[in-house]
Scaffold this motif. Structure first.
Motif, PDB file in Angstrom:
ATOM      1  N   SER A   1      10.405  -3.827  -0.288  1.00  0.00           N
ATOM      2  CA  SER A   1      10.932  -3.211   1.091  1.00  0.00           C
ATOM      3  C   SER A   1       9.452  -3.461   2.538  1.00  0.00           C
ATOM      4  CB  SER A   1      11.564  -2.048   1.664  1.00  0.00           C
ATOM      5  OG  SER A   1      12.448  -1.986   0.875  1.00  0.00           O
ATOM      6  N   ASP A   2       8.919  -3.432   2.274  1.00  0.00           N
ATOM      7  CA  ASP A   2       7.368  -3.549   3.281  1.00  0.00           C
ATOM      8  C   ASP A   2       6.627  -5.397   3.590  1.00  0.00           C
ATOM      9  OD1 ASP A   2       7.569  -0.766   4.084  1.00  0.00           O
ATOM     10  OD2 ASP A   2       5.533   0.015   3.023  1.00  0.00           O
ATOM     11  N   ALA A   3       7.179  -5.336   1.927  1.00  0.00           N
ATOM     12  CA  ALA A   3       6.808  -6.912   1.397  1.00  0.00           C
ATOM     13  C   ALA A   3       7.378  -7.644   2.352  1.00  0.00           C
ATOM     14  CB  ALA A   3       6.447  -6.925   0.261  1.00  0.00           C
ATOM     15  N   ILE A   4       8.939  -7.551   2.293  1.00  0.00           N
ATOM     16  CA  ILE A   4      10.167  -8.322   3.383  1.00  0.00           C
ATOM     17  C   ILE A   4      10.030  -8.480   4.618  1.00  0.00           C
ATOM     18  CG2 ILE A   4      12.253  -8.214   3.304  1.00  0.00           C
ATOM     19  CD1 ILE A   4      12.412  -7.380   0.164  1.00  0.00           C
ATOM     20  N   SER A   5       8.535  -6.945   4.968  1.00  0.00           N
ATOM     21  CA  SER A   5       9.383  -6.478   6.059  1.00  0.00           C
ATOM     22  C   SER A   5       8.322  -7.195   6.978  1.00  0.00           C
ATOM     23  CB  SER A   5       9.354  -5.286   6.688  1.00  0.00           C
ATOM     24  OG  SER A   5       9.873  -4.608   6.675  1.00  0.00           O
ATOM     25  N   ALA A   6       6.709  -7.456   5.598  1.00  0.00           N
ATOM     26  CA  ALA A   6       5.569  -7.906   6.610  1.00  0.00           C
ATOM     27  C   ALA A   6       6.078  -9.501   6.257  1.00  0.00           C
ATOM     28  CB  ALA A   6       4.669  -7.882   5.749  1.00  0.00           C
ATOM     29  N   ILE A   7       6.893 -10.275   6.196  1.00  0.00           N
ATOM     30  CA  ILE A   7       7.510 -11.406   6.237  1.00  0.00           C
ATOM     31  C   ILE A   7       7.936 -11.649   7.155  1.00  0.00           C
ATOM     32  CG2 ILE A   7       8.935 -13.486   5.037  1.00  0.00           C
ATOM     33  CD1 ILE A   7       7.896 -12.735   1.805  1.00  0.00           C
ATOM     34  N   ASP A   8       9.706 -10.895   6.819  1.00  0.00           N
ATOM     35  CA  ASP A   8       9.956 -11.239   8.500  1.00  0.00           C
ATOM     36  C   ASP A   8       9.255 -10.612   9.366  1.00  0.00           C
ATOM     37  OD1 ASP A   8      12.297 -11.135   6.899  1.00  0.00           O
ATOM     38  OD2 ASP A   8      12.749  -9.411   6.765  1.00  0.00           O
ATOM     39  N   MET A   9       8.220 -10.037  10.490  1.00  0.00           N
ATOM     40  CA  MET A   9       6.735 -10.200  11.114  1.00  0.00           C
ATOM     41  C   MET A   9       6.063 -10.956  11.795  1.00  0.00           C
ATOM     42  SD  MET A   9       8.040  -6.110  11.941  1.00  0.00           S
ATOM     43  CE  MET A   9       5.992  -5.098  10.648  1.00  0.00           C
ATOM     44  N   ALA A  10       5.545 -11.777  10.274  1.00  0.00           N
ATOM     45  CA  ALA A  10       4.302 -12.640  10.361  1.00  0.00           C
ATOM     46  C   ALA A  10       5.007 -13.424  10.897  1.00  0.00           C
ATOM     47  CB  ALA A  10       4.749 -13.164   9.148  1.00  0.00           C
ATOM     48  N   LYS A  11       4.444 -13.635  12.067  1.00  0.00           N
ATOM     49  CA  LYS A  11       4.212 -14.944  13.244  1.00  0.00           C
ATOM     50  C   LYS A  11       3.389 -16.604  12.759  1.00  0.00           C
ATOM     51  CE  LYS A  11       5.276 -11.930  16.924  1.00  0.00           C
ATOM     52  NZ  LYS A  11       6.714 -11.265  16.578  1.00  0.00           N
TER      53      LYS A  11
ATOM     54  N   LYS B   1       2.559 -15.386   7.346  1.00  0.00           N
ATOM     55  CA  LYS B   1       3.147 -15.884   6.233  1.00  0.00           C
ATOM     56  C   LYS B   1       2.622 -15.493   5.209  1.00  0.00           C
ATOM     57  CE  LYS B   1       6.014 -17.445   9.268  1.00  0.00           C
ATOM     58  NZ  LYS B   1       7.751 -17.154   9.159  1.00  0.00           N
ATOM     59  N   TYR B   2       1.490 -16.268   4.692  1.00  0.00           N
ATOM     60  CA  TYR B   2       0.647 -16.437   3.452  1.00  0.00           C
ATOM     61  C   TYR B   2       0.506 -15.333   3.041  1.00  0.00           C
ATOM     62  CZ  TYR B   2      -2.271 -17.532   0.484  1.00  0.00           C
ATOM     63  OH  TYR B   2      -2.997 -17.685  -1.104  1.00  0.00           O
ATOM     64  N   ASP B   3      -0.118 -14.173   3.764  1.00  0.00           N
ATOM     65  CA  ASP B   3      -0.392 -13.010   3.609  1.00  0.00           C
ATOM     66  C   ASP B   3       0.403 -12.228   3.266  1.00  0.00           C
ATOM     67  OD1 ASP B   3      -3.301 -13.559   3.854  1.00  0.00           O
ATOM     68  OD2 ASP B   3      -3.346 -12.251   5.737  1.00  0.00           O
ATOM     69  N   ALA B   4       1.453 -12.040   4.191  1.00  0.00           N
ATOM     70  CA  ALA B   4       3.197 -11.154   3.517  1.00  0.00           C
ATOM     71  C   ALA B   4       3.016 -11.601   2.003  1.00  0.00           C
ATOM     72  CB  ALA B   4       3.940 -11.876   5.174  1.00  0.00           C
ATOM     73  N   ASN B   5       3.273 -13.466   1.898  1.00  0.00           N
ATOM     74  CA  ASN B   5       3.690 -13.436   0.527  1.00  0.00           C
ATOM     75  C   ASN B   5       3.525 -12.830  -0.577  1.00  0.00           C
ATOM     76  OD1 ASN B   5       5.724 -15.808  -0.901  1.00  0.00           O
ATOM     77  ND2 ASN B   5       4.072 -16.757  -1.276  1.00  0.00           N
ATOM     78  N   MET B   6       1.406 -13.336  -0.136  1.00  0.00           N
ATOM     79  CA  MET B   6       1.021 -12.390  -1.183  1.00  0.00           C
ATOM     80  C   MET B   6       1.658 -11.243  -1.745  1.00  0.00           C
ATOM     81  SD  MET B   6      -1.067 -15.413  -2.472  1.00  0.00           S
ATOM     82  CE  MET B   6      -2.214 -14.635  -3.339  1.00  0.00           C
ATOM     83  N   GLN B   7       1.208 -10.383  -0.324  1.00  0.00           N
ATOM     84  CA  GLN B   7       2.244  -8.856  -0.371  1.00  0.00           C
ATOM     85  C   GLN B   7       3.191  -8.367  -1.467  1.00  0.00           C
ATOM     86  OE1 GLN B   7       1.980  -7.118   2.953  1.00  0.00           O
ATOM     87  NE2 GLN B   7       3.570  -5.015   2.097  1.00  0.00           N
ATOM     88  N   LEU B   8       4.311  -9.761  -1.240  1.00  0.00           N
ATOM     89  CA  LEU B   8       6.025  -9.978  -1.673  1.00  0.00           C
ATOM     90  C   LEU B   8       5.467 -10.460  -3.327  1.00  0.00           C
ATOM     91  CD1 LEU B   8       8.850  -9.147  -0.918  1.00  0.00           C
ATOM     92  CD2 LEU B   8       8.326 -12.261  -0.944  1.00  0.00           C
ATOM     93  N   THR B   9       4.885 -11.112  -3.270  1.00  0.00           N
ATOM     94  CA  THR B   9       4.630 -11.416  -4.892  1.00  0.00           C
ATOM     95  C   THR B   9       3.547 -10.306  -5.741  1.00  0.00           C
ATOM     96  OG1 THR B   9       3.725 -13.235  -4.540  1.00  0.00           O
ATOM     97  CG2 THR B   9       2.741 -12.986  -6.329  1.00  0.00           C
ATOM     98  N   SER B  10       2.904  -9.557  -5.154  1.00  0.00           N
ATOM     99  CA  SER B  10       2.342  -8.457  -5.580  1.00  0.00           C
ATOM    100  C   SER B  10       3.696  -7.338  -6.079  1.00  0.00           C
ATOM    101  CB  SER B  10       1.029  -8.461  -5.391  1.00  0.00           C
ATOM    102  OG  SER B  10       0.840  -6.686  -5.373  1.00  0.00           O
ATOM    103  N   ALA B  11       3.755  -7.152  -5.090  1.00  0.00           N
ATOM    104  CA  ALA B  11       5.158  -6.274  -4.619  1.00  0.00           C
ATOM    105  C   ALA B  11       5.825  -6.259  -5.739  1.00  0.00           C
ATOM    106  CB  ALA B  11       5.574  -5.318  -3.440  1.00  0.00           C
TER     107      ALA B  11
END
Length: 182
Positions: free
Chosen positions: A85-95, A100-110
């Motif tokens: 859920s946090d990774a999804i939020s990170a992608i949504d909030m990424a500017k 967005k790359y960092d958030a995508n990596m976070q989503l992949t890991s989670a």
């Protein structure tokens, strides 16, 4: 008034007009080139209309599906579900692309951690199959992102913008380098 009738004034005015036309012309030339490369992030250059942002959105949708399956077997406040859920939020909030790359990596890991946890649990046959499909879709969209030509085009634009005299024209006209998806 004598100043405007002198040769010095004529030269000065000509230089000012040339400089202004250089800046304006540079802006009119560089800004559309930059916008064209930026559009590849959302629209792709292959005519499919599906750039990196499309695949990020698809990954987010699959992550929500993974959470739905996980909530059948884990508490809703489980740290693995929260991480997705946090990774999804990170992608949504990424500017920008880098965020967005960092958030995508976070989503992949989670998602990987949650998928692994679910794979070790006794799931129903349909949930097991659904979980496998979610994993395949997440990986597929990540591979598609990896094949995007956005970074290559952005790098080419940045190299062109870094060269003289384009660097000066870009600085004066407010056209800056593109952020990479990395």
């Amino acid at each position: 008034m004598k100043f405007f009738q002198s040769r010095t004034a004529a030269i000065l005015i000509a230089v000012v007009l040339m400089a202004a036309s250089l800046v304006i012309g540079g802006k009119l030339s560089l800004a559309p080139q930059r916008a064209e490369v930026e559009a590849v992030f959302t629209e792709a250059s292959d005519g499919s209309g599906k750039g990196i942002q499309y695949d990020l959105d698809e990954r987010v949708a699959e992550a929500y599906n993974l959470i739905a399956v996980a909530k059948r077997y884990l508490n809703a406040d489980d740290t693995l579900i929260t991480a997705v859920s946090d990774a999804i939020s990170a992608i949504d909030m990424a500017k920008g692309p880098s965020d967005k790359y960092d958030a995508n990596m976070q989503l992949t890991s989670a998602c990987s951690a949650l998928y692994t946890k679910l794979a070790s649990m006794p799931l129903s046959a349909s949930d097991q199959e659904y979980n496998e499909g979610i994993k395949a879709e997440l990986n597929s969209h990540n591979q598609i992102i990896g094949h995007s030509d956005y970074n290559e085009l952005a790098s080419e634009f940045n190299i062109m913008l870094a060269k003289f005299p384009t660097s000066i024209i870009g600085s004066l006209s407010g056209v800056h380098m593109l952020e990479l998806f990395e």
